[in-house]
Design an enzyme around this catalytic site. Structure first.
Site, PDB file in Angstrom:
ATOM      1  CG  PHE A 270      22.390 -14.609  39.624  1.00  0.00           C
ATOM      2  CD1 PHE A 270      21.854 -15.343  40.663  1.00  0.00           C
ATOM      3  CD2 PHE A 270      23.739 -14.284  39.683  1.00  0.00           C
ATOM      4  CE1 PHE A 270      22.637 -15.758  41.730  1.00  0.00           C
ATOM      5  CE2 PHE A 270      24.540 -14.691  40.740  1.00  0.00           C
ATOM      6  CZ  PHE A 270      23.987 -15.431  41.772  1.00  0.00           C
TER       7      PHE A 270
ATOM      8  CG  HIS B  16      17.536 -23.832  40.733  1.00  0.00           C
ATOM      9  ND1 HIS B  16      18.252 -23.906  39.553  1.00  0.00           N
ATOM     10  CD2 HIS B  16      18.038 -22.762  41.408  1.00  0.00           C
ATOM     11  CE1 HIS B  16      19.145 -22.919  39.521  1.00  0.00           C
ATOM     12  NE2 HIS B  16      19.039 -22.221  40.628  1.00  0.00           N
TER      13      HIS B  16
ATOM     14  CG  HIS C 140      24.518 -24.030  39.835  1.00  0.00           C
ATOM     15  ND1 HIS C 140      23.939 -24.210  38.598  1.00  0.00           N
ATOM     16  CD2 HIS C 140      23.858 -22.974  40.404  1.00  0.00           C
ATOM     17  CE1 HIS C 140      22.985 -23.317  38.425  1.00  0.00           C
ATOM     18  NE2 HIS C 140      22.918 -22.557  39.500  1.00  0.00           N
TER      19      HIS C 140
ATOM     20  CE  LYS D 188      21.618 -26.241  39.856  1.00  0.00           C
ATOM     21  NZ  LYS D 188      20.233 -26.634  39.473  1.00  0.00           N
TER      22      LYS D 188
ATOM     23  CB  CYS E  94      21.221 -20.758  36.714  1.00  0.00           C
ATOM     24  SG  CYS E  94      22.680 -20.028  37.465  1.00  0.00           S
TER      25      CYS E  94
ATOM     26  CD  GLU F 263      13.458 -25.836  43.339  1.00  0.00           C
ATOM     27  OE1 GLU F 263      13.203 -26.430  42.277  1.00  0.00           O
ATOM     28  OE2 GLU F 263      14.626 -25.679  43.769  1.00  0.00           O
TER      29      GLU F 263
END
Length: 417
Positions: A403, A305, A342, A337, A165, A316
């Site tokens: 990831f 994010h 996403h 998002k 991502c 975060e």
């Protein structure tokens, strides 16, 4: 050596809430949700039966049928949004030095639909190795940059970054560095993804990563809300034209803003879970600030994010609070998002455009679907809940994490001489 200054001169978007830049921005500021029941396949037996699909997209409006059939949807998205960005930039393709224009794209997966279809077809057959001759070219992630380069004749560096991502941001950082080091005059950068198929939805369901709020898809993506239960899968792409400032000024280009820094780090912690204390997230933001030569107090907006996962959102926030200190409470923060879902490898690109337009328009897009405060998240922080806010945005920072523990941040600032 003297680094070149780099500016944004063109934008293109193909998203779940708008198939052009103008429509995407309108969807953002109006707080539109892109989540709908899945139409790509029969999802009735899946734990998650909704996603943020691109709507009303017909590739044959942009290319002929024969050409479209040779591309996976993620590559079609890349070509279409990059076409818009190139046109928006005003680059004269008859006069520009194409040897010095590159294409650096991002995709976390690449041709998932193509790979899935070929495997399904083989499994249904008699065991004979009958595969489409375009199987490999359609599947590989770097086909996106290759197709964009071929379409416009750009002969500069051409490749795709793959960091889950974080891929879109990684592509922009590489593009930024290529120009400021004097290797390119301009770069088409961004990212795209098309993973709303059985393998994508089933795979993320198996990880328990996605929301299962099937009774109310439009409110399923709930970053920072107490009742968030996972991310909503999105698709689409976005393209950004980065250009050497002197080159842009010499041709009288419009300038949206300047890109001034990028930061990268690794959690070195877990293949799918973020570090619970946000160590890597803090480090990449810190690197971006240092690279840009700005202090935390000079940032006005952070596009986080913010995936709407129980573990990811708080880590975060912890990173932001530690790095920004008291200034964290003067920031506007939002997760777009909540509207787009996403986009995986395309997330960095669509969210960079949200950040660029916030700087350009002095409007912060919202985090929609906030209903209940999370006691683990400081309520003094301004998450721009549910409604866009007008404010001066001199500088915006955009985060994407992937990831594998990949963390990236980019910073955009209002252009001034």
């Amino acid at each position: 050596m003297q680094l070149r200054r780099v500016v944004v001169t063109g934008l293109g978007a193909l998203t779940p809430i708008g198939n052009t830049l103008a429509d995407y921005w309108q969807g953002l500021v109006s707080g539109q949700s892109g989540a709908v029941p899945i139409t790509r396949f029969d999802a009735s037996r899946f734990k998650t039966r909704f996603a943020c699909e691109v709507k009303g997209f017909d590739p044959e409006l942009f290319m002929d049928r024969k050409e479209a059939r040779k591309m996976d949807p993620f590559a079609q998205f890349a070509v279409v949004c990059s076409d818009e960005a190139v046109k928006d930039s005003g680059l004269d393709l008859e006069r520009v030095d194409k040897d010095r224009i590159g294409v650096i794209w991002g995709s976390g997966i690449g041709g998932l639909k193509t790979f899935q279809e070929e495997c399904f077809n083989f499994a249904k057959g008699d065991g004979s190795p009958r595969f489409n001759p375009f199987f490999i070219p359609k599947m590989i992630a770097d086909s996106a940059s290759g197709l964009i380069s071929i379409r416009h004749g750009f002969r500069g560096p051409s490749y795709v970054t793959v960091s889950a991502c974080a891929s879109g941001n990684n592509s922009m950082i590489d593009a930024f560095n290529s120009i400021r080091l004097g290797l390119c005059t301009a770069v088409v950068t961004g990212g795209s993804e098309a993973a709303i198929y059985e393998a994508g939805v089933g795979g993320f369901n198996a990880l328990h990563a996605m929301s299962t709020r099937n009774d109310d898809p439009a409110t399923a993506s709930r970053p920072y809300d107490r009742d968030r239960d996972g991310f909503v899968l999105g698709e689409g792409g976005a393209a950004i034209i980065l250009e050497d400032l002197e080159h842009a000024q010499a041709r009288g280009a419009k300038i949206y803003c300047e890109i001034i820094g990028g930061g990268m780090s690794s959690d070195a912690y877990h293949i799918t879970a973020p570090h619970p204390d946000g160590v890597g997230a803090e480090l990449c933001m810190k690197h971006a600030l240092s690279d840009a030569g700005v202090t935390p107090a000079e940032i006005d907006y952070i596009n986080t994010h913010g995936t709407s996962t129980p573990i990811g959102d708080p880590q975060e926030v912890k990173a932001i609070e530690r790095l920004f200190g008291e200034h964290a409470y003067a920031l506007n923060i939002s997760s777009t998002k909540s509207m787009t879902g996403h986009l995986l490898g395309g997330a960095g690109a669509v969210e960079a455009i949200a950040s660029i337009m916030a700087v350009h328009k002095d409007v912060v897009p919202p985090t929609i679907n906030h209903f209940t405060d999370d006691p683990e998240i400081d309520p003094r922080l301004n998450f721009t809940f549910n409604k866009a806010q007008e404010r001066t945005v001199n500088a915006a920072l955009s985060n994407t994490f992937g990831f594998g523990g990949h963390n990236t941040s980019v910073i955009f600032r209002k252009f001034s001489q």
